[in-house]
Design an enzyme around this catalytic site. Sequence first.
Site, PDB file in Angstrom:
ATOM      1  N   SER A 131      -2.463   3.487  -1.458  1.00 11.91           N
ATOM      2  CA  SER A 131      -1.780   2.348  -0.860  1.00 11.91           C
ATOM      3  C   SER A 131      -0.976   1.589  -1.910  1.00 11.91           C
ATOM      4  CB  SER A 131      -2.843   1.421  -0.258  1.00 11.91           C
ATOM      5  OG  SER A 131      -2.233   0.366   0.394  1.00 11.91           O
ATOM      6  N   HIS A 139      -3.567  -9.434  -4.526  1.00  9.51           N
ATOM      7  CA  HIS A 139      -3.009  -8.999  -3.235  1.00  9.51           C
ATOM      8  C   HIS A 139      -3.972  -9.405  -2.112  1.00  9.51           C
ATOM      9  CE1 HIS A 139      -1.506  -6.467  -0.021  1.00  9.51           C
ATOM     10  NE2 HIS A 139      -0.426  -6.228  -0.742  1.00  9.51           N
ATOM     11  N   LYS A 153      -9.069   1.563  -5.211  1.00 10.43           N
ATOM     12  CA  LYS A 153      -8.197   2.720  -4.933  1.00 10.43           C
ATOM     13  C   LYS A 153      -7.428   3.111  -6.201  1.00 10.43           C
ATOM     14  CE  LYS A 153      -7.261   2.157   0.038  1.00 10.43           C
ATOM     15  NZ  LYS A 153      -7.583   3.474   0.582  1.00 10.43           N
TER      16      LYS A 153
HETATM   17  P1  NAP Z   1      -7.933   5.788   8.677  1.00  9.81           P
HETATM   18  O1  NAP Z   1      -7.444   6.109  10.043  1.00  9.81           O
HETATM   19  O2  NAP Z   1      -8.554   4.442   8.463  1.00  9.81           O
HETATM   20  O3  NAP Z   1      -8.965   6.927   8.244  1.00  9.81           O
HETATM   21  C1  NAP Z   1      -9.890   6.786   7.217  1.00  9.81           C
HETATM   22  C2  NAP Z   1     -10.728   8.041   7.199  1.00  9.81           C
HETATM   23  O4  NAP Z   1     -11.720   7.949   6.167  1.00  9.81           O
HETATM   24  C3  NAP Z   1     -11.507   8.275   8.517  1.00  9.81           C
HETATM   25  O5  NAP Z   1     -11.369   9.631   8.885  1.00  9.81           O
HETATM   26  C4  NAP Z   1     -12.953   7.989   8.110  1.00  9.81           C
HETATM   27  O6  NAP Z   1     -13.906   8.696   8.847  1.00  9.81           O
HETATM   28  C5  NAP Z   1     -12.919   8.486   6.678  1.00  9.81           C
HETATM   29  N1  NAP Z   1     -14.084   8.013   5.934  1.00  9.81           N
HETATM   30  C6  NAP Z   1     -14.391   6.743   5.580  1.00  9.81           C
HETATM   31  N2  NAP Z   1     -15.570   6.716   4.936  1.00  9.81           N
HETATM   32  C7  NAP Z   1     -16.016   8.008   4.890  1.00  9.81           C
HETATM   33  C8  NAP Z   1     -17.184   8.637   4.375  1.00  9.81           C
HETATM   34  N3  NAP Z   1     -18.152   7.917   3.754  1.00  9.81           N
HETATM   35  N4  NAP Z   1     -17.307   9.989   4.491  1.00  9.81           N
HETATM   36  C9  NAP Z   1     -16.359  10.723   5.120  1.00  9.81           C
HETATM   37  N5  NAP Z   1     -15.222  10.186   5.633  1.00  9.81           N
HETATM   38  C10 NAP Z   1     -15.068   8.844   5.523  1.00  9.81           C
HETATM   39  O7  NAP Z   1      -6.751   6.021   7.612  1.00  9.81           O
HETATM   40  P2  NAP Z   1      -5.219   5.675   7.748  1.00  9.81           P
HETATM   41  O8  NAP Z   1      -5.017   4.313   8.311  1.00  9.81           O
HETATM   42  O9  NAP Z   1      -4.538   6.832   8.360  1.00  9.81           O
HETATM   43  O10 NAP Z   1      -4.826   5.563   6.200  1.00  9.81           O
HETATM   44  C11 NAP Z   1      -4.704   6.721   5.399  1.00  9.81           C
HETATM   45  C12 NAP Z   1      -4.564   6.306   3.934  1.00  9.81           C
HETATM   46  O11 NAP Z   1      -3.403   5.502   3.766  1.00  9.81           O
HETATM   47  C13 NAP Z   1      -5.726   5.480   3.399  1.00  9.81           C
HETATM   48  O12 NAP Z   1      -5.966   5.804   2.058  1.00  9.81           O
HETATM   49  C14 NAP Z   1      -5.185   4.076   3.468  1.00  9.81           C
HETATM   50  O13 NAP Z   1      -5.782   3.211   2.554  1.00  9.81           O
HETATM   51  C15 NAP Z   1      -3.738   4.299   3.112  1.00  9.81           C
HETATM   52  N6  NAP Z   1      -2.862   3.224   3.568  1.00  9.81           N
HETATM   53  C16 NAP Z   1      -3.063   2.580   4.752  1.00  9.81           C
HETATM   54  C17 NAP Z   1      -2.179   1.589   5.145  1.00  9.81           C
HETATM   55  C18 NAP Z   1      -2.297   0.921   6.496  1.00  9.81           C
HETATM   56  O14 NAP Z   1      -1.345   0.236   6.878  1.00  9.81           O
HETATM   57  N7  NAP Z   1      -3.376   1.104   7.196  1.00  9.81           N
HETATM   58  C19 NAP Z   1      -1.123   1.237   4.329  1.00  9.81           C
HETATM   59  C20 NAP Z   1      -0.935   1.920   3.143  1.00  9.81           C
HETATM   60  C21 NAP Z   1      -1.798   2.938   2.778  1.00  9.81           C
HETATM   61  P3  NAP Z   1     -14.315   8.234  10.356  1.00  9.81           P
HETATM   62  O15 NAP Z   1     -13.179   8.729  11.218  1.00  9.81           O
HETATM   63  O16 NAP Z   1     -15.596   8.930  10.587  1.00  9.81           O
HETATM   64  O17 NAP Z   1     -14.432   6.738  10.330  1.00  9.81           O
END
Ligand code: NAP
Length: 257
Positions: A131, A139, A153
Amino acid sequence: MTALKVLVTGATGRTGSLVLQKLRSLPDKFEAIGFGRSLLKIQEKFDSTTNFALGDIANPEDLETAISGCDALVTLTSAVPKMKAPPQEGQKPEFEFEPGGLPEQVDWIGQKNQIDAAKQAGVKHIVLVGSMGGTNLNHPLNNLGNGNILIWKRKAEQYLIDSGINYTIIRAGGLLDQPGGKRELIVGKDDTLLTSPPNGIPPNIPREDVAELVVQALIQPNAINKAFDVISKPEDDSTAVITSDTKQLFAQTTSGL
Ligand code: NAP
């Protein structure tokens, strides 16, 4: 040419599931294995547990088993802050993390476990989606549930670089659930796209575009050992030229955190 065997963690997540679908649509290039901790979610998203490894990134043994024989790892796991309760009128919402789901546990220890397991298994390339915002200790995302999410991260990103495994670190702006392939993507470094975005555009990018970049990072040699921030111009931006050449995009990116 034999297909590249890739483990995708966070495969039940919103971006991870798109990456897995895209990789599976290219069977001559990739053999994609999903890694998820919830059988129910795997079945809901993919109808089948075929080519899935069930496990938790907190457990190194789960990762060691899943990653054995893989050529590459895509890591898309993340801690997810949850709102405690709907805020009272005029109050700000409060956030917390589930037990075991703190950013230190998921985004640092969990990432470290993945990188260590990959190294042990002889994996050749790790693509990590992170991110933007990690250069700013203050932040607002770091305050959510006092989790310091962006700090953990970024620490994991440095650990990956120091591991000696080939890396591609894609630090996305705010993720949008909008169609991919319709925007001009812009890469940068050190959060300058956040502090001074070109023409003041919102620092966002569709999840589908991030997923496509992950796939291309596994294909294009010039994505190796690169770390970069990425956002997109809005779809209706009159100055936008839709990005079709990811090789050219990766050529603008650099090594090191
Ligand atoms: P997301 O939908 O929140 O998915 C997170 C994943 O991590 C889920 O599949 C979750 O499993 C898994 N997870 C969490 N803890 C775990 C554990 N202990 N063991 C196994 N799996 C685990 O992700 P996203 O929103 O698509 O984001 C993808 C990436 O982009 C992340 O790194 C995020 O920080 C980054 N990002 C996000 C944003 C935003 O606007 N949200 C912005 C910039 C960057 P479950 O499905 O079982 O919960």
